[in-house]
Design a protein around this motif. Structure first.
Motif, PDB file in Angstrom:
ATOM      1  N   TYR A 259       0.837  -1.193   0.000  1.00 38.51           N
ATOM      2  CA  TYR A 259       0.000   0.000   0.000  1.00 38.51           C
ATOM      3  C   TYR A 259       0.875   1.247   0.000  1.00 38.51           C
ATOM      4  CZ  TYR A 259      -3.827  -3.074   1.509  1.00 38.51           C
ATOM      5  OH  TYR A 259      -4.762  -4.064   1.597  1.00 38.51           O
ATOM      6  N   VAL A 260       0.470   2.244  -0.746  1.00 37.35           N
ATOM      7  CA  VAL A 260       1.074   3.572  -0.683  1.00 37.35           C
ATOM      8  C   VAL A 260      -0.052   4.547  -0.382  1.00 37.35           C
ATOM      9  CG1 VAL A 260       2.244   5.395  -1.957  1.00 37.35           C
ATOM     10  CG2 VAL A 260       2.983   3.027  -2.228  1.00 37.35           C
ATOM     11  N   ASN A 261       0.052   5.204   0.774  1.00 35.05           N
ATOM     12  CA  ASN A 261      -1.002   6.107   1.245  1.00 35.05           C
ATOM     13  C   ASN A 261      -2.368   5.433   1.266  1.00 35.05           C
ATOM     14  OD1 ASN A 261      -0.081   8.466   2.312  1.00 35.05           O
ATOM     15  ND2 ASN A 261      -0.236   9.650   0.431  1.00 35.05           N
ATOM     16  N   GLY A 262      -2.381   4.189   1.689  1.00 31.16           N
ATOM     17  CA  GLY A 262      -3.639   3.468   1.815  1.00 31.16           C
ATOM     18  C   GLY A 262      -4.174   2.878   0.535  1.00 31.16           C
ATOM     19  N   GLN A 263      -3.500   3.108  -0.592  1.00 27.62           N
ATOM     20  CA  GLN A 263      -3.959   2.581  -1.873  1.00 27.62           C
ATOM     21  C   GLN A 263      -3.157   1.341  -2.241  1.00 27.62           C
ATOM     22  OE1 GLN A 263      -4.151   5.413  -5.057  1.00 27.62           O
ATOM     23  NE2 GLN A 263      -4.569   3.863  -6.627  1.00 27.62           N
TER      24      GLN A 263
END
Length: 288
Positions: A95-99
């Motif tokens: 995940y990157v920033n929740g994505q």
């Protein structure tokens, strides 16, 4: 935590879409709402008969600098490349920033995301490689403008302002019209860092960025990275520069055999090694 493995059906294989069965893991990162910019959950990667990554778990909070250290072949570079999906991971989640990176939820499973969506995530991730990878036919300024103008579609005036600000920050304001072949290795690497920063990334990945430099040029590149850390840039740094990891990193993750063996505060890592293996590694690196 159960391992998740990718399986291809005939139709999906023809469409080149990886499918991940995912009933055991949440589709959101456990700390996405609490400042984690990057999170890896149980990530695995296999190249043929070689396991490059195995059950890798890592969280990087906003503003943190995490140094990844370990012997050659331990999976450090593969880990970085999985974060921005230059190397598709085979199991787990990134995940990157929740994505979620590289995959999307579809009828209870994870399937390979479109290249367009992957590129949208990559826009927020800056990466600097061992080799500089500059456009040889473009000036320093041309290298810095390429991404903002043609990827982010930033207005030219704004892109120019951003480029000059970043060049000042890396100490290369006087090299605007120079071509890469007219620069030293340290200057080229600083241009590579500046180019990544012009995209205004939310996290910067550094993969042994000083390994191709002459020893006397290493310091100028590390000074730029130190400045970024002081300014609060979120960074994951694969490095053999132990003094940088000790003095600049908030945490150090030691990798061996494709997994993170130890993840602890930088001061504790260097002053109180948790295992004889890490103590031996640090002794050998200090001698080197």
């Amino acid at each position: 935590m159960p391992n998740e493995s990718f399986v291809r059906s005939g139709r999906e294989e023809n469409a080149d879409r990886a499918v991940l069965s995912a009933p055991a893991l949440s589709t959101t990162p456990s700390q996405g709402a609490h400042g984690a910019v990057v999170e890896l959950i149980d990530v695995g990667k296999v190249f043929g008969a070689t396991t490059a990554l195995s059950h890798v778990n890592l969280k990087v909070a906003r503003g943190e600098t995490v140094a990844i250290v370990g012997p050659s072949g331990s999976g450090k570079t593969t880990l970085l490349r999985c974060i921005n999906f230059l190397v598709p991971y085979d199991s787990g989640r990134v995940y990157v920033n929740g994505q979620l990176v590289g995959y999307r939820e579809e009828r209870g499973r994870l399937v390979r995301d479109s290249e367009h969506n992957v590129n949208q995530v990559r826009k927020r991730i800056g990466m600097v490689f061992q080799r500089f990878n500059l456009f040889r036919h473009r000036t320093v300024l041309g290298n810095l403008l390429e991404g903002p103008l043609y990827v982010l579609r930033v207005p030219k005036r704004e892109a120019l302002t951003r480029a000059y600000e970043v060049l000042n920050m890396v100490g290369l304001a006087d090299k605007v019209t120079a071509y890469p072949d007219q620069l030293s290795g340290g200057q080229q690497q600083r241009v590579a860092i500046a180019r990544a920063l012009c995209m205004q990334p939310e996290v910067m990945l550094f993969d042994e960025v000083t390994s191709a430099l002459d020893p006397e040029l290493v310091g100028e590149v590390l000074a730029v990275m130190r400045r970024l850390a002081q300014q609060g840039m979120t960074m994951i740094v694969v490095t053999h520069e132990m003094s940088f990891a000790r003095d600049v990193a908030d945490r150090v993750a030691f990798m061996e055999g494709g997994t993170i063996v130890v993840d602890q505060g930088a001061r504790e890592f260097f002053t109180r090694p948790q295992t004889p293996r890490i103590e031996s590694f640090l002794r050998r690196m200090s001698l080197a």
